[in-house]
Design a protein around this motif. Structure first.
Motif, PDB file in Angstrom:
ATOM      1  N   ARG A 199      -0.806  -5.380  10.025  1.00  0.00           N
ATOM      2  CA  ARG A 199       0.380  -6.101  10.503  1.00  0.00           C
ATOM      3  C   ARG A 199       0.061  -7.034  11.673  1.00  0.00           C
ATOM      4  O   ARG A 199       0.795  -7.962  11.963  1.00  0.00           O
ATOM      5  CB  ARG A 199       1.476  -5.119  10.889  1.00  0.00           C
ATOM      6  CG  ARG A 199       2.096  -4.478   9.656  1.00  0.00           C
ATOM      7  CD  ARG A 199       3.404  -3.784   9.984  1.00  0.00           C
ATOM      8  NE  ARG A 199       4.049  -3.390   8.756  1.00  0.00           N
ATOM      9  CZ  ARG A 199       3.980  -2.180   8.222  1.00  0.00           C
ATOM     10  NH1 ARG A 199       3.296  -1.233   8.843  1.00  0.00           N
ATOM     11  NH2 ARG A 199       4.601  -1.911   7.086  1.00  0.00           N
TER      12      ARG A 199
ATOM     13  N   THR B  50       5.182  -0.549   2.305  1.00  0.00           N
ATOM     14  CA  THR B  50       4.951   0.550   1.370  1.00  0.00           C
ATOM     15  C   THR B  50       6.020   0.569   0.284  1.00  0.00           C
ATOM     16  O   THR B  50       5.928   1.335  -0.665  1.00  0.00           O
ATOM     17  CB  THR B  50       4.949   1.916   2.102  1.00  0.00           C
ATOM     18  OG1 THR B  50       6.213   2.074   2.755  1.00  0.00           O
ATOM     19  CG2 THR B  50       3.807   2.021   3.093  1.00  0.00           C
TER      20      THR B  50
ATOM     21  N   SER C 102       0.056   3.804   1.560  1.00  0.00           N
ATOM     22  CA  SER C 102      -0.237   4.434   2.850  1.00  0.00           C
ATOM     23  C   SER C 102       0.238   3.565   4.018  1.00  0.00           C
ATOM     24  O   SER C 102      -0.298   2.479   4.252  1.00  0.00           O
ATOM     25  CB  SER C 102      -1.747   4.660   2.974  1.00  0.00           C
ATOM     26  OG  SER C 102      -2.099   4.991   4.293  1.00  0.00           O
ATOM     27  N   GLU C 103       1.220   4.057   4.750  1.00  0.00           N
ATOM     28  CA  GLU C 103       1.695   3.342   5.942  1.00  0.00           C
ATOM     29  C   GLU C 103       0.573   3.218   6.970  1.00  0.00           C
ATOM     30  O   GLU C 103       0.444   2.188   7.638  1.00  0.00           O
ATOM     31  CB  GLU C 103       2.897   4.071   6.556  1.00  0.00           C
ATOM     32  CG  GLU C 103       3.454   3.408   7.789  1.00  0.00           C
ATOM     33  CD  GLU C 103       4.013   2.011   7.542  1.00  0.00           C
ATOM     34  OE1 GLU C 103       3.909   1.158   8.450  1.00  0.00           O
ATOM     35  OE2 GLU C 103       4.551   1.766   6.450  1.00  0.00           O
ATOM     36  N   GLU C 104      -0.266   4.254   7.087  1.00  0.00           N
ATOM     37  CA  GLU C 104      -1.368   4.234   8.049  1.00  0.00           C
ATOM     38  C   GLU C 104      -2.332   3.082   7.758  1.00  0.00           C
ATOM     39  O   GLU C 104      -2.893   2.487   8.676  1.00  0.00           O
ATOM     40  CB  GLU C 104      -2.126   5.568   8.051  1.00  0.00           C
ATOM     41  CG  GLU C 104      -1.323   6.730   8.593  1.00  0.00           C
ATOM     42  CD  GLU C 104      -0.282   7.271   7.604  1.00  0.00           C
ATOM     43  OE1 GLU C 104      -0.469   7.123   6.373  1.00  0.00           O
ATOM     44  OE2 GLU C 104       0.729   7.816   8.063  1.00  0.00           O
ATOM     45  N   ARG C 105      -2.530   2.769   6.496  1.00  0.00           N
ATOM     46  CA  ARG C 105      -3.427   1.673   6.109  1.00  0.00           C
ATOM     47  C   ARG C 105      -2.834   0.315   6.509  1.00  0.00           C
ATOM     48  O   ARG C 105      -3.557  -0.622   6.825  1.00  0.00           O
ATOM     49  CB  ARG C 105      -3.687   1.728   4.600  1.00  0.00           C
ATOM     50  CG  ARG C 105      -4.521   0.606   4.064  1.00  0.00           C
ATOM     51  CD  ARG C 105      -5.957   0.723   4.553  1.00  0.00           C
ATOM     52  NE  ARG C 105      -6.712  -0.424   4.101  1.00  0.00           N
ATOM     53  CZ  ARG C 105      -7.517  -1.125   4.864  1.00  0.00           C
ATOM     54  NH1 ARG C 105      -7.718  -0.785   6.116  1.00  0.00           N
ATOM     55  NH2 ARG C 105      -8.146  -2.161   4.405  1.00  0.00           N
TER      56      ARG C 105
ATOM     57  N   ILE D 222      -0.676  -0.354   9.096  1.00  0.00           N
ATOM     58  CA  ILE D 222      -0.423  -0.565  10.530  1.00  0.00           C
ATOM     59  C   ILE D 222      -1.371  -1.601  11.145  1.00  0.00           C
ATOM     60  O   ILE D 222      -0.907  -2.567  11.748  1.00  0.00           O
ATOM     61  CB  ILE D 222      -0.442   0.778  11.295  1.00  0.00           C
ATOM     62  CG1 ILE D 222       0.785   1.605  10.895  1.00  0.00           C
ATOM     63  CG2 ILE D 222      -0.488   0.552  12.803  1.00  0.00           C
ATOM     64  CD1 ILE D 222       0.759   3.039  11.379  1.00  0.00           C
ATOM     65  N   PRO D 223      -2.694  -1.474  11.000  1.00  0.00           N
ATOM     66  CA  PRO D 223      -3.558  -2.480  11.632  1.00  0.00           C
ATOM     67  C   PRO D 223      -3.463  -3.863  10.971  1.00  0.00           C
ATOM     68  O   PRO D 223      -3.701  -4.876  11.618  1.00  0.00           O
ATOM     69  CB  PRO D 223      -4.967  -1.909  11.482  1.00  0.00           C
ATOM     70  CG  PRO D 223      -4.873  -0.901  10.393  1.00  0.00           C
ATOM     71  CD  PRO D 223      -3.465  -0.391  10.401  1.00  0.00           C
TER      72      PRO D 223
ATOM     73  N   SER E 122       0.857  -1.182   0.000  1.00  0.00           N
ATOM     74  CA  SER E 122       0.000   0.000   0.000  1.00  0.00           C
ATOM     75  C   SER E 122       0.892   1.229   0.000  1.00  0.00           C
ATOM     76  O   SER E 122       1.998   1.193   0.552  1.00  0.00           O
ATOM     77  CB  SER E 122      -0.903   0.042   1.236  1.00  0.00           C
ATOM     78  OG  SER E 122      -1.673   1.229   1.253  1.00  0.00           O
TER      79      SER E 122
END
Length: 70
Positions: free
Chosen positions: A44, A64, A36-39, A41-42, A34
């Protein structure tokens, strides 16, 4: 004829995450990308799938970095 053993999934939205989890359940090495790193995180912590396939799977690589995934 060679058998596909690993799959790179480009896009970690609902469809990409579900595909990564289902393919991992089926024994494929899955790599998820992705921008987006924020996308990511959960994801993982694992991707929970409910429906025809149930369970929680974590792709081999979640990143990413496109070069790392492909």
């Amino acid at each position: 004829m060679s058998r596909i053993q690993s799959v790179a999934i480009l896009g970690a939205g609902h469809g990409g995450a579900a595909a990564a989890a289902i393919l991992a359940q089926k024994g494929y090495e899955t790599r998820l990308h992705s921008r987006s790193e924020e996308r990511l995180i959960p994801l993982r912590e694992g991707i929970t799938v409910r429906g025809a396939y149930n369970g929680k799977e974590t792709p081999s690589i979640i990143s990413t970095n496109l070069a790392e995934v492909v």
